[in-house]
Design a protein around this motif. Structure first.
Motif, PDB file in Angstrom:
ATOM      1  N   UNK A   1       9.362  10.404 -11.703  1.00  0.00           N
ATOM      2  CA  UNK A   1       9.613   9.045 -11.213  1.00  0.00           C
ATOM      3  C   UNK A   1       9.017   8.842  -9.827  1.00  0.00           C
ATOM      4  N   UNK A   2       9.198   9.819  -8.952  1.00  0.00           N
ATOM      5  CA  UNK A   2       8.672   9.683  -7.596  1.00  0.00           C
ATOM      6  C   UNK A   2       7.145   9.648  -7.598  1.00  0.00           C
ATOM      7  N   UNK A   3       6.520  10.412  -8.496  1.00  0.00           N
ATOM      8  CA  UNK A   3       5.062  10.395  -8.591  1.00  0.00           C
ATOM      9  C   UNK A   3       4.568   9.026  -9.050  1.00  0.00           C
ATOM     10  N   UNK A   4       5.259   8.428 -10.021  1.00  0.00           N
ATOM     11  CA  UNK A   4       4.848   7.132 -10.548  1.00  0.00           C
ATOM     12  C   UNK A   4       5.105   5.999  -9.561  1.00  0.00           C
ATOM     13  N   UNK A   5       6.212   6.097  -8.832  1.00  0.00           N
ATOM     14  CA  UNK A   5       6.592   5.012  -7.924  1.00  0.00           C
ATOM     15  C   UNK A   5       5.891   5.072  -6.574  1.00  0.00           C
ATOM     16  N   UNK A   6       5.457   6.254  -6.155  1.00  0.00           N
ATOM     17  CA  UNK A   6       4.947   6.439  -4.791  1.00  0.00           C
ATOM     18  C   UNK A   6       3.785   5.512  -4.423  1.00  0.00           C
ATOM     19  N   UNK A   7       2.776   5.331  -5.281  1.00  0.00           N
ATOM     20  CA  UNK A   7       1.652   4.487  -4.860  1.00  0.00           C
ATOM     21  C   UNK A   7       2.049   3.054  -4.509  1.00  0.00           C
ATOM     22  N   UNK A   8       2.878   2.425  -5.337  1.00  0.00           N
ATOM     23  CA  UNK A   8       3.266   1.039  -5.052  1.00  0.00           C
ATOM     24  C   UNK A   8       4.196   0.958  -3.853  1.00  0.00           C
ATOM     25  N   UNK A   9       5.102   1.925  -3.719  1.00  0.00           N
ATOM     26  CA  UNK A   9       6.012   1.924  -2.569  1.00  0.00           C
ATOM     27  C   UNK A   9       5.233   2.170  -1.280  1.00  0.00           C
ATOM     28  N   UNK A  10       4.223   3.027  -1.340  1.00  0.00           N
ATOM     29  CA  UNK A  10       3.391   3.284  -0.160  1.00  0.00           C
ATOM     30  C   UNK A  10       2.682   2.009   0.289  1.00  0.00           C
ATOM     31  N   UNK A  11       2.246   1.197  -0.663  1.00  0.00           N
ATOM     32  CA  UNK A  11       1.629  -0.085  -0.320  1.00  0.00           C
ATOM     33  C   UNK A  11       2.611  -0.998   0.393  1.00  0.00           C
ATOM     34  N   UNK A  12       3.869  -0.974  -0.050  1.00  0.00           N
ATOM     35  CA  UNK A  12       4.894  -1.803   0.596  1.00  0.00           C
ATOM     36  C   UNK A  12       5.099  -1.371   2.046  1.00  0.00           C
ATOM     37  N   UNK A  13       5.181  -0.064   2.271  1.00  0.00           N
ATOM     38  CA  UNK A  13       5.354   0.428   3.635  1.00  0.00           C
ATOM     39  C   UNK A  13       4.154   0.064   4.506  1.00  0.00           C
ATOM     40  N   UNK A  14       2.964   0.107   3.930  1.00  0.00           N
ATOM     41  CA  UNK A  14       1.752  -0.203   4.697  1.00  0.00           C
ATOM     42  C   UNK A  14       1.752  -1.651   5.177  1.00  0.00           C
ATOM     43  N   UNK A  15       2.463  -2.522   4.453  1.00  0.00           N
ATOM     44  CA  UNK A  15       2.519  -3.930   4.843  1.00  0.00           C
ATOM     45  C   UNK A  15       3.413  -4.178   6.048  1.00  0.00           C
ATOM     46  N   UNK A  16       4.345  -3.261   6.314  1.00  0.00           N
ATOM     47  CA  UNK A  16       5.323  -3.541   7.373  1.00  0.00           C
ATOM     48  C   UNK A  16       5.156  -2.675   8.611  1.00  0.00           C
ATOM     49  N   UNK A  17       4.355  -1.600   8.519  1.00  0.00           N
ATOM     50  CA  UNK A  17       4.194  -0.731   9.678  1.00  0.00           C
ATOM     51  C   UNK A  17       2.800  -0.115   9.658  1.00  0.00           C
ATOM     52  N   UNK A  18       2.099  -0.172  10.772  1.00  0.00           N
ATOM     53  CA  UNK A  18       0.732   0.319  10.818  1.00  0.00           C
ATOM     54  C   UNK A  18       0.632   1.821  10.556  1.00  0.00           C
ATOM     55  N   UNK A  19       1.737   2.557  10.751  1.00  0.00           N
ATOM     56  CA  UNK A  19       1.735   3.993  10.480  1.00  0.00           C
ATOM     57  C   UNK A  19       1.760   4.297   8.993  1.00  0.00           C
ATOM     58  N   UNK A  20       2.091   3.291   8.188  1.00  0.00           N
ATOM     59  CA  UNK A  20       2.246   3.516   6.765  1.00  0.00           C
ATOM     60  C   UNK A  20       3.598   4.100   6.416  1.00  0.00           C
ATOM     61  N   UNK A  21       4.455   4.280   7.420  1.00  0.00           N
ATOM     62  CA  UNK A  21       5.798   4.796   7.208  1.00  0.00           C
ATOM     63  C   UNK A  21       6.841   3.739   7.514  1.00  0.00           C
ATOM     64  N   UNK A  22       8.057   4.191   7.692  1.00  0.00           N
ATOM     65  CA  UNK A  22       9.169   3.277   7.921  1.00  0.00           C
ATOM     66  C   UNK A  22       9.454   3.106   9.407  1.00  0.00           C
ATOM     67  N   UNK A  23       9.735   1.877   9.852  1.00  0.00           N
ATOM     68  CA  UNK A  23      10.115   1.670  11.253  1.00  0.00           C
ATOM     69  C   UNK A  23      11.500   2.207  11.579  1.00  0.00           C
ATOM     70  N   UNK A  24      12.264   2.599  10.555  1.00  0.00           N
ATOM     71  CA  UNK A  24      13.637   3.054  10.793  1.00  0.00           C
ATOM     72  C   UNK A  24      13.671   4.280  11.699  1.00  0.00           C
TER      73      UNK A  24
END
Length: 423
Positions: A86-109
């Motif tokens: 599941x994590x392998x399948x979900x990672x690409x789309x979730x990574x795109x979501x993170x890229x939209x909100x933080x220039x590091x590509x990670x979480x601002x948390x």
């Protein structure tokens, strides 16, 4: 401790049946005695988030492996391969979501939690250090990505910590958040991977006055985004992360009632200055979750009540992260337009609390209440959930469950571990 080791030690089949994960009683909530010269370690518990595009996949794996979060009806030995897939399948789309909100590509948390930690440490020492002779040091223990609890404990050992207060950055207790972090810390103790310090913990602070004030202040900031001529007509939509309804029905998790308690106290503080509703977001899977869903409520407000100005308030989140900066601010409005042809002309999301001074004061005071200090405030306590006599903190879902089970004020017994506090 790997996720697989944790489940092997805990016994996967019994994990979600452990009452301690619902009431938090892995540790005593009694205040600790602190002597002059003691170092008090204050551990900020949070979910965490990936710090780069490359760490999205292992973060998701760690998250999915925890039955407190995703209660997959599978034998324990199958959970690892299923979660890997599941994590392998979900990672690409979730990574795109993170890229939209933080220039590091990670979480601002991660950065925001470090700032909260630094400010809290300074306030604790300024307010309580001199009078007690103790030193306060703060640490971050993320549940599903770095810095993990083990890293926090390692630094605490190096710093010579004597007493520990576990402080969740979840104002409303849930087994899926605070309960999951407490159970993991306890299991690390039992495994001998971290020291067994004298430990207390903060259960919740859902209606703590300064927390309520901080939310109200942020609402005022959010309202400034609207044109002045419509500001008085803005609808307030409180949005909290959802959980499966069975957490209430079967395990009597207090989360839903605590969310509604927060909303109640915020609106009382604001003297009910405008209309408001409460909804729940981030539903996954086919199971029944807390309702109404945030997208469904937005559609209803627009189509049935004609609302064209809505301020969404991420009431259960204390920092900006993917559920606020992406899901609420970007994903939900886009999906409403594409799937339901719904466009709310004036739609904004309230800024998260982050390091709001009143929120840092809240954290300092509920922490200080867990240690016996000369100037510490009184301990903060919660109201029990599902109590007929506490209807002011009950939502419609609690009412339905109570009616179905014929729960009344006369037949219900108070939990021994926690008695109701004043509103």
């Amino acid at each position: 401790m790997t996720p697989r080791d944790f489940l092997r030690r805990y016994n996967y089949e019994n994990y979600n049946q452990d009452q301690r994960i619902v009431d938090g009683s892995f540790f005593s909530a009694d205040a600790l005695d602190v002597d002059p010269g003691d170092t008090v370690g204050v551990v900020l518990l949070n979910l965490g988030g990936p710090d780069s595009q490359e760490t999205v996949r292992p973060f998701l794996y760690n998250l999915f492996m925890d039955p407190a979060i995703i209660d997959i009806p599978l034998p324990g030995f199958l959970r690892h391969p299923v979660c890997k897939l599941i994590s392998k399948l979900r990672a690409p789309s979730v990574a795109e979501d993170y890229a939209e909100i933080d220039e590091s590509g990670g979480s601002p948390i991660n950065e925001l939690t470090r700032d909260q930690s630094d400010r809290l440490e300074a306030m604790l020492n300024e307010r309580y250090g001199e009078s007690s002779g103790a030193t306060f040091k703060t640490y971050i223990a993320m549940r599903y990505w770095k810095p993990f609890s083990e890293e926090a404990a390692r630094q605490m050992e190096e710093d010579g910590v004597d007493k520990v207060v576990l402080l969740p950055l979840y104002p409303q207790y849930s087994k899926t958040t605070t309960g999951a972090s407490l159970s993991y810390w306890k299991e690390l103790e039992k495994a001998g991977e971290i020291p067994d310090w004298p430990t207390s913990y903060v259960f919740e602070y859902a209606a703590y006055p300064k927390y309520v004030q901080a939310i109200s202040d942020r609402i005022d900031e959010g309202l400034q985004k609207f044109p002045e001529e419509i500001r008085d007509d803005v609808h307030l939509l409180f949005s909290a992360h959802g959980t499966p309804v069975k957490e209430m029905k079967k395990r009597r998790d207090p989360y839903c009632c605590l969310v509604h308690s927060t909303v109640k106290h915020v609106m009382e503080h604001r003297e009910h200055d405008r209309e408001f509703t409460t909804a729940f977001q981030s539903k996954v899977g086919p199971a029944e979750w807390l309702t109404p869903g945030t997208p469904d409520e937005l559609v209803r407000l627009h189509e049935e009540e004609g609302k064209d100005a809505v301020l969404v308030i991420p009431v259960a989140f204390v920092t900006e992260h993917i559920e606020t900066s992406y899901e609420l601010a970007i994903e939900i409005p886009e999906e409403l337009e594409e799937d339901d042809d719904v466009v709310i002309p004036h739609y904004h999301v309230m800024p998260a609390l982050n390091s709001h001074p009143k929120f840092i004061e809240t954290l300092a005071e509920v922490t200080a209440a867990q240690v016996n200090l000369p100037e510490a405030p009184a301990a903060w306590n919660t109201r029990p959930c599902f109590k007929a006599k506490n209807r002011d903190v009950r939502c419609h879902q609690c009412e339905k469950i109570a009616e179905a089970r014929n729960w009344t004020a006369e037949t219900e017994e108070e939990p021994e571990s926690r008695q109701p506090a004043a509103a």
